[in-house]
Design a protein around this motif. Structure first.
Motif, short mmCIF file in Angstrom:
data_model
loop_
_atom_site.label_atom_id
_atom_site.label_comp_id
_atom_site.label_asym_id
_atom_site.label_seq_id
_atom_site.Cartn_x
_atom_site.Cartn_y
_atom_site.Cartn_z
N GLN A 1 7.47 -3.50 2.05
CA GLN A 1 7.27 -2.70 3.24
C GLN A 1 8.59 -2.36 3.91
OE1 GLN A 1 4.36 -1.24 4.20
NE2 GLN A 1 5.81 -0.15 5.51
N SER A 2 9.52 -3.31 3.88
CA SER A 2 10.84 -3.05 4.45
C SER A 2 11.54 -1.92 3.71
CB SER A 2 11.68 -4.33 4.38
OG SER A 2 13.00 -4.09 4.81
N LEU A 3 11.44 -1.92 2.38
CA LEU A 3 12.06 -0.86 1.60
C LEU A 3 11.37 0.48 1.84
CD1 LEU A 3 12.61 -2.82 -1.73
CD2 LEU A 3 14.39 -1.95 -0.22
N VAL A 4 10.05 0.46 1.99
CA VAL A 4 9.32 1.69 2.28
C VAL A 4 9.80 2.31 3.59
CG1 VAL A 4 7.06 2.63 2.89
CG2 VAL A 4 7.27 1.07 0.95
N GLN A 5 10.06 1.46 4.58
CA GLN A 5 10.54 1.95 5.87
C GLN A 5 12.00 2.37 5.80
OE1 GLN A 5 9.46 -1.53 8.20
NE2 GLN A 5 7.67 -0.47 9.05
N GLN A 6 12.78 1.66 4.98
CA GLN A 6 14.21 1.96 4.89
C GLN A 6 14.46 3.24 4.09
OE1 GLN A 6 16.47 -1.34 3.45
NE2 GLN A 6 18.45 -0.28 3.56
N PHE A 7 13.62 3.47 3.07
CA PHE A 7 13.76 4.66 2.23
C PHE A 7 12.45 5.45 2.26
CE2 PHE A 7 16.26 1.22 0.19
CZ PHE A 7 17.53 1.74 0.40
N PRO A 8 12.17 6.12 3.37
CA PRO A 8 10.87 6.79 3.52
C PRO A 8 10.70 7.96 2.53
CG PRO A 8 12.35 7.43 5.28
CD PRO A 8 13.05 6.35 4.53
N SER A 9 9.46 8.11 2.06
CA SER A 9 9.10 9.24 1.21
C SER A 9 7.86 9.90 1.80
CB SER A 9 8.80 8.78 -0.22
OG SER A 9 8.31 9.84 -1.00
N PRO A 10 8.01 11.08 2.39
CA PRO A 10 6.87 11.71 3.07
C PRO A 10 5.73 12.10 2.13
CG PRO A 10 8.72 13.24 2.88
CD PRO A 10 9.23 11.90 2.45
N ASP A 11 6.00 12.20 0.83
CA ASP A 11 4.97 12.65 -0.12
C ASP A 11 4.33 11.50 -0.89
OD1 ASP A 11 5.48 15.34 0.52
OD2 ASP A 11 7.16 15.39 -0.87
N ALA A 12 4.76 10.28 -0.62
CA ALA A 12 4.27 9.14 -1.40
C ALA A 12 2.99 8.57 -0.81
CB ALA A 12 5.32 8.06 -1.48
N VAL A 13 2.05 8.23 -1.70
CA VAL A 13 0.89 7.42 -1.32
C VAL A 13 1.29 5.97 -1.52
CG1 VAL A 13 -1.48 6.79 -1.92
CG2 VAL A 13 -0.79 9.19 -1.96
N VAL A 14 1.23 5.18 -0.46
CA VAL A 14 1.57 3.77 -0.53
C VAL A 14 0.27 3.00 -0.70
CG1 VAL A 14 2.73 1.83 0.59
CG2 VAL A 14 3.57 4.16 0.94
N ALA A 15 0.23 2.09 -1.69
CA ALA A 15 -1.05 1.45 -2.01
C ALA A 15 -0.86 -0.02 -2.37
CB ALA A 15 -1.71 2.18 -3.18
N GLN A 16 -1.94 -0.75 -2.20
CA GLN A 16 -2.02 -2.12 -2.70
C GLN A 16 -3.22 -2.20 -3.64
OE1 GLN A 16 -3.47 -5.19 -0.06
NE2 GLN A 16 -2.17 -6.75 -0.99
N ILE A 17 -3.03 -2.81 -4.82
CA ILE A 17 -4.14 -3.04 -5.73
C ILE A 17 -4.21 -4.54 -5.99
CG2 ILE A 17 -4.03 -0.76 -6.79
CD1 ILE A 17 -2.50 -1.93 -9.11
N ALA A 18 -5.42 -5.08 -6.01
CA ALA A 18 -5.58 -6.53 -6.12
C ALA A 18 -6.95 -6.87 -6.68
CB ALA A 18 -5.39 -7.20 -4.76
N THR A 19 -7.06 -8.10 -7.16
CA THR A 19 -8.34 -8.64 -7.56
C THR A 19 -8.66 -9.85 -6.70
OG1 THR A 19 -9.69 -9.31 -9.46
CG2 THR A 19 -7.45 -10.21 -9.33
N ASP A 20 -9.90 -10.31 -6.70
CA ASP A 20 -10.29 -11.41 -5.81
C ASP A 20 -9.65 -12.72 -6.25
OD1 ASP A 20 -12.63 -13.19 -7.28
OD2 ASP A 20 -12.54 -11.14 -8.03
N PRO A 21 -9.44 -13.65 -5.32
CA PRO A 21 -8.71 -14.88 -5.62
C PRO A 21 -9.57 -15.97 -6.27
CG PRO A 21 -9.27 -14.83 -3.30
CD PRO A 21 -9.74 -13.52 -3.87
N SER A 22 -10.78 -15.62 -6.71
CA SER A 22 -11.65 -16.64 -7.29
C SER A 22 -11.88 -16.43 -8.78
CB SER A 22 -12.99 -16.67 -6.55
OG SER A 22 -12.80 -17.01 -5.19
N PHE A 23 -12.46 -15.27 -9.15
CA PHE A 23 -12.83 -15.06 -10.54
C PHE A 23 -12.29 -13.77 -11.13
CE2 PHE A 23 -15.94 -18.12 -9.06
CZ PHE A 23 -15.98 -19.02 -10.11
N GLY A 24 -11.58 -12.97 -10.35
CA GLY A 24 -10.98 -11.76 -10.90
C GLY A 24 -11.99 -10.74 -11.36
N THR A 25 -13.12 -10.64 -10.68
CA THR A 25 -14.15 -9.68 -11.06
C THR A 25 -14.40 -8.62 -9.98
OG1 THR A 25 -15.85 -11.18 -10.22
CG2 THR A 25 -15.36 -11.28 -12.58
N HIS A 26 -13.67 -8.73 -8.87
CA HIS A 26 -13.76 -7.74 -7.79
C HIS A 26 -12.41 -7.07 -7.62
CE1 HIS A 26 -17.23 -10.28 -7.06
NE2 HIS A 26 -17.72 -9.38 -6.24
#
Length: 560
Positions: A422-447
């Motif tokens: 997040q610090s780098l995103v703020q330091q080097f802003p890109s107005p055209d970029a979609v910023v995203a997080q992708i993750a799976t659940d911390p139990s069984f990896g099925t969500h």
């Protein structure tokens, strides 16, 4: 033929079915009892089909009221029978091979069902004639319009890949052996390359191209092609080059009925043939042409197989990816296959054998940094992909990685790394970029979870995630997703190695690849959009009480 005992079981059954169909008054086919076995062992039946009721429309094939067809029945049912006419009235028409063979099955592996026997085949033949008469065939849909048949051997041996447009005149190109079965064709000389003679033809080859240079020259003559006399000369010239001592390739450019770029066929002339070409003796005509497969990837003729899919949002995209683990390593591969042109990787963690259970690595990668091993894998997937690795000290690379990115993706499941990103995103802003997080659940990896911050939203991912988390945790119907915001209990995790080993979620490569695949398709839809929010989804393998997929949009979201 001598008798029924000469037939295989499949041929005998097909013949019996055909006789039974021919005996029905309501059926339009009649069987001529003259039949024989050809040199390949096929049973050849002669039938007459009544086409008087078929409607001929403009652009359609003109049929006689009764069409005679020779049906070639193979010795077993693995391949469909062939239908061959005894005249030249269909030469050059769509779905006609070698001037006389009717192409009834565009993909026999999926379309030919031998359990239907002769009935299925004759229904297919009837439909072909009806479609041809009605003008329902398209040059775009036919595999072999430009060359009326599959060149012998084209399904075997090497594949020549063609990515650059071919010239308009005869020219010398170059073939570079990439692997044992792959040769890349280039427009410029390359060390160790074999010469590739390119010859453009002025007309199509509806009777095929033949298996010798003499056959090919005869086809040129049949087309009254002005290049007929040129072909032997350019082959002789190429063979005289020292690089041709082990043989040479011939590319044939043929006008396509659909228009546009020429169709290309490729043949290999072996060392003995090349030597004969050097001597320019009369035996040149007998030189064999060993036809090769072509992987024609020229933009003018090839359509990507994923066109129009959600993942096509990554076509030509620049991606900066933090985290190359269970989700990130699979996501990177899927984005590479979707046509991304640049992927910048950041993950200095080392690979151990236990990770191979679910992460996109191999035994030979153990001990390497994840970003290093993944970079090699991605480069092997796509020649058109620029893969870089980002370190904290590489500020010049960081500037480019963030300011020109289309997607900036956090797949770390690491709080400190997320803060750094997040610090780098703020330091080097890109107005055209979609910023995203992708993750799976911390139990069984099925969500799965995909949180996106749209292009005009100035909140941090952490702020968006916090707002979405409040909504989800307060909703009892979304209990299956609460784990994304609540600390996992020890019972939900495992300790992979005894002793001081970091607890981790249970998850297989199949599940993590599936979650990453869904995340890839989901995120691809957001390219360039201002939409902010979180996608939640579950795999079919998730628990029975898993909530359905949901899109959660937090308050004060700029959206399109």
């Amino acid at each position: 033929m001598s008798g029924r005992h000469d037939l295989t079981a499949w041929q005998a059954a097909f013949l019996a079915d055909t006789r039974e169909l021919s005996g029905r008054a309501e059926r339009p086919i009649r069987l001529n009892e003259r039949r024989h076995r050809n040199g390949r062992g096929d049973l050849v039946l002669v039938i007459t089909i009544d086409t008087s009721g078929m409607i001929t429309l403009p652009g359609g094939l003109a049929l006689n009221q009764r069409e005679g067809v020779a049906v070639h029945v193979p010795e077993d049912s693995s391949k469909p029978p062939a239908a061959v006419v005894g005249h030249d009235r269909f030469v050059g028409a769509p779905h006609v091979l070698y001037g006389r063979e009717l192409c009834l099955y565009l993909d026999a592996a999926r379309e030919w069902d031998p359990t239907g026997g002769a009935t299925s085949f004759f229904n297919r033949l009837w439909d072909w004639l009806a479609d041809a008469a009605a003008g329902r065939f398209s040059a775009r849909d036919s595999l072999y319009h430009a060359i009326g048949g599959v060149p012998a051997g084209a399904e075997e041996a090497e594949t020549l890949t063609l990515q650059d447009e071919v010239p308009d005149r005869s020219a010398l190109l170059w073939g570079v052996r990439r692997t044992r079965v792959r040769v890349d064709v280039h427009n410029q000389p390359v060390d160790g390359a074999a010469p590739v003679v390119f010859v453009p033809a002025a007309a199509a080859f509806p009777y095929g191209v033949g298996d010798t240079i003499g056959d090919l020259l005869d086809r040129f003559a049949l087309n009254h092609d002005s290049l007929l006399s040129v072909v032997p000369r350019v082959l002789h010239s190429a063979a005289c080059r020292s690089a041709a001592e082990n043989g040479l390739y011939l590319l044939l450019g043929v006008p396509h009925p659909a228009g546009g770029a020429k169709h290309v066929a490729a043949a290999w002339i072996d060392a003995a043939g090349a030597e004969t070409l050097r001597s320019a003796t009369a035996s040149v005509r007998a030189i064999p042409l060993n036809w090769r497969r072509i992987s024609d990837d020229r933009p003018a003729v090839a359509t990507r197989r994923d066109v129009g899919t959600h993942a096509s949002g990554f076509l030509g995209a620049s991606i900066t990816l933090y985290g190359c683990g269970a989700i990130g390593s699979w996501f990177a591969e899927f984005a590479a296959r979707a046509g991304a042109t640049r992927i910048v990787l950041a993950d200095s963690a080392l690979i151990n054998r236990g990770l191979l259970v679910r992460q996109n690595y191999r035994e030979s990668d153990v001990g390497r940094p994840k970003s290093n091993a993944l970079a090699d894998r991605l480069r092997a997937i796509s020649d058109g992909l620029n893969v870089q690795q980002l370190t904290e000290l590489d500020w010049a690379a960081a500037t480019t990685a963030f300011t020109s990115a289309d997607f900036i993706v956090d797949a770390t499941a690491n709080l400190a790394a997320a803060v750094s990103l997040q610090s780098l995103v703020q330091q080097f802003p890109s107005p055209d970029a979609v910023v995203a997080q992708i993750a799976t659940d911390p139990s069984f990896g099925t969500h799965g979870l995909v949180t996106v911050r749209g292009t005009s939203d100035h909140r941090t991912l952490a702020e968006v995630d916090l707002e979405v988390g409040r909504i989800v945790v307060d909703d009892p119907t979304l209990e299956a997703y609460h784990g994304f915001w609540e600390r996992a209990t020890p019972a939900d995790q495992i300790t992979p190695v005894r002793g001081c080993s970091i607890p981790t979620f249970r998850g297989s490569a199949a599940d993590e690849a599936a979650v990453a695949a869904l995340a890839t398709s989901t995120l691809g839809r957001h390219r360039g959009l201002q939409l902010t929010g979180t996608h939640l989804f579950a795999l079919p393998a998730a628990s029975a009480d898993a909530a359905p997929a949901r899109w959660i949009e937090p308050p004060s979201t700029s959206s399109t």
